[in-house]
Design an enzyme around this catalytic site. Structure first.
Site: not given
Ligand code: FAD
Ligand code: NDP
Length: 456
Positions: A16, A43, A48, A51, A99, A175, A177, A181, A198, A307, A440, A445
């Site tokens: 963002g 990301c 993203c 991953k 970037y 359980g 995302y 993954e 859970r 986020d 096809h 499809e």
């Molecule tokens: P971020 O990208 O988290 O950027 C925030 C930045 O702020 C960071 O670089 C951090 O270092 C910096 N920062 C924080 N505090 C400070 C400060 N005080 N001063 C200076 N810098 C600071 N989304 C998808 O759409 N598709 C996917 O496949 C996907 N896969 C994901 C896989 C994983 C493992 C994870 C964790 C997330 C995934 N996401 C995916 C979610 C996606 O990465 C986030 O939604 C996205 O990066 C959010 O962008 P953002 O700009 O809000 O924050």
């Molecule tokens: P999610 O919110 O997707 O899943 C969190 C999981 O943790 C749920 O299964 C939840 O259970 C469980 N949980 C939460 N609290 C506890 C606890 N106290 N004890 C045990 N289990 C718990 O979060 P993720 O961390 O997987 O990912 C964060 C976000 O990042 C996603 O929501 C998504 O927006 C983004 N992301 C996107 C991806 C993509 O676009 N492909 C890939 C990876 C991340 P319950 O089901 O019961 O709530």
């Protein structure tokens, strides 16, 4: 003449923040961006992109096996975890550079370090104070780890990309995302994976048929999915990787020995240490910055996107929010983000793709709905020897005939659903799906050839 150092000060150089800074600078604004780590944020560095690269790597395991069904013979495949890690790191460094160039070429002033507010128009990074007409907080989120004994023995997703050594047995807690993954990735790369959720199902918030189907397919692929499995503590044990293994103890008494335990239990907004209270920025009960429809916080000069605020945690959503803020501040202010029909994919093996309402949510929102559903073996697997199956489901608002939910588990589901999302946003009806000619032979499809509704 402005009395501020900058028109816009962006805190956070992730999805963002970078988009907002670049677009604002291209419109002539004087922009600064502070980033404490590498440019690109979650990301690019630990989300993203790496991953998805690892997901591709995991996919080759099946591809090698399946090729035999098509007449190929090759040597015994061997996987080199260190080689993958190095190649990923190299690609991510390249992207960090891209970037940086994008921002520098747009004229953004880059400031390295941790930024915090000193007031509605003030930001401090290290010893230096800066003033700005508007401050945009785009600091993203960080992994949430539940407060249970031994939590320090677990890892979070950030640590998985450079994990050493490769785990023979990985326990994944959660359980959602990330859990699904990473379970698929490490299973594909050769680890034994146990997923502890859970709840009684994976992927809370997704369609119930989809998540049951996915659990079956992931189970067939080799992931040990344990539902209603409540982790009560972690304990260090003798065996395993560097520093020994970890024992996961469940509240039902079961103990699981692993080399590593991943907490994939959600992500919390990054609002700590920003001194948001000095400016009076309001947070909600999750610690997320509260924003209005224009992403403005409770303080007029402070905005928040991605986020760190309250919406969907997805990169394209953060990008769309960034464009909206820039338009509000430096354009005609006509842009907005519509959170209905946001498509999303989960890069499991097989992939999940979804857009719009689940069956349950559609019933609550529209009343009567008609369901079309299909499950089959893809043509590719008639010779490959794989027993993987595909699931597709359409949810139709009966009164308007509009397709309000589209769900898929199968190869390239993300790629397929992206296209259908356009049609759904345009209000496509089931009749329009039916008159669309299929391509096809493809898996996709099936979405335009489902004729018989499910009986209730
Ligand atoms: P971020 O990208 O988290 O950027 C925030 C930045 O702020 C960071 O670089 C951090 O270092 C910096 N920062 C924080 N505090 C400070 C400060 N005080 N001063 C200076 N810098 C600071 N989304 C998808 O759409 N598709 C996917 O496949 C996907 N896969 C994901 C896989 C994983 C493992 C994870 C964790 C997330 C995934 N996401 C995916 C979610 C996606 O990465 C986030 O939604 C996205 O990066 C959010 O962008 P953002 O700009 O809000 O924050
Ligand atoms: P999610 O919110 O997707 O899943 C969190 C999981 O943790 C749920 O299964 C939840 O259970 C469980 N949980 C939460 N609290 C506890 C606890 N106290 N004890 C045990 N289990 C718990 O979060 P993720 O961390 O997987 O990912 C964060 C976000 O990042 C996603 O929501 C998504 O927006 C983004 N992301 C996107 C991806 C993509 O676009 N492909 C890939 C990876 C991340 P319950 O089901 O019961 O709530």
């Amino acid at each position: 003449m402005s009395t501020y150092d900058f028109d816009l000060f962006v805190i956070g150089g992730g999805s963002g923040g970078v988009r907002a800074a670049r677009m604002a600078a291209q419109r002539g604004a004087r922009v600064a961006l502070a980033e404490v780590a590498e440019l690109g944020g979650t990301c690019v560095n630990v989300g993203c992109i790496p991953k998805k690269l690892y997901s591709y790597a995991a996919g080759y395991a099946d591809a090698f096996e399946e090729a035999a069904g098509y007449g190929w013979t090759a040597g015994e495949p061997r996987f080199d975890w260190d080689a993958l890690k190095q190649r990923r790191a190299h690609e991510i460094r390249r992207l960090n550079g891209v970037y940086r160039s994008l921002l520098e070429n747009a004229g953004v002033t880059l400031i390295a370090g941790w930024a915090q507010l000193t007031g509605p128009h003030g930001v401090q990074v290290g010893e230096r104070h800066h003033s700005a007409r508007t401050v945009l907080v785009a600091t993203g989120g960080m992994p949430f780890v539940p407060d249970l004994p031994g939590r320090e023995h677990g890892l979070v997703s950030d640590a998985m990309f450079d994990l050493a050594p490769f785990p023979k047995h990985l326990v994944v807690v959660g359980g959602g995302y990330i859990a699904c993954e990473f379970a698929s990735i490490f299973n594909g790369l050769g680890a034994k994976v146990t997923l502890l959720q859970r709840n009684a199902h994976l992927l809370n918030g997704f369609d119930h048929d989809l998540r049951e189907f996915l659990a079956r397919e992931m189970g067939k692929a080799g992931v040990d999915i344990q539902l209603n499995a409540d982790l009560s503590m972690l304990r260090r044990s003798g065996e395993g990787g560097e520093g020994g293994g970890v024992t996961a103890v469940l509240s039902r008494g079961q103990q699981i020995e692993a080399d590593a335990v991943l907490f994939a239990t959600g992500r919390s907004p990054n609002t700590q240490g920003l001194a948001l209270e000095t400016a009076g920025v309001a947070l909600d009960e999750r610690g997320a910055i509260v924003v209005d429809g224009n992403y403005r916080s409770s303080v007029k000069s402070v905005y928040a996107i991605g986020d760190v605020s309250t919406r969907l945690q997805l990169t394209p959503v953060a990008l769309a929010e960034a464009m909206t803020v820039v338009d509000a501040l430096f354009g005609d202010g006509r842009r907005s983000v519509d959170y209905e029909y946001v498509p999303t994919a989960v890069f499991t093996h097989p992939n999940v793709g979804t857009c719009g309402y689940t069956e349950t949510a559609a019933r609550a929102r529209f009343g009567q709905v008609t369901i079309f559903s299909s499950e089959f073996k893809a043509l590719r697997h008639t010779l490959s020897g794989s027993n993987e199956r595909v699931f597709m489901k359409l949810v139709v608002d009966t009164a308007s005939d509009r397709v309000v939910g589209l769900h898929m588990v199968g190869p390239d589901a993300g790629e397929i659903v992206q296209g259908f999302a356009v049609a759904m946003r345009a209000g496509a009806t089931k009749a329009m799906f039916d008159t669309t000619i299929g391509i096809h032979p493809t898996v996709a499809e099936e979405f335009v050839t489902m004729r018989e509704p499910m009986t209730a």
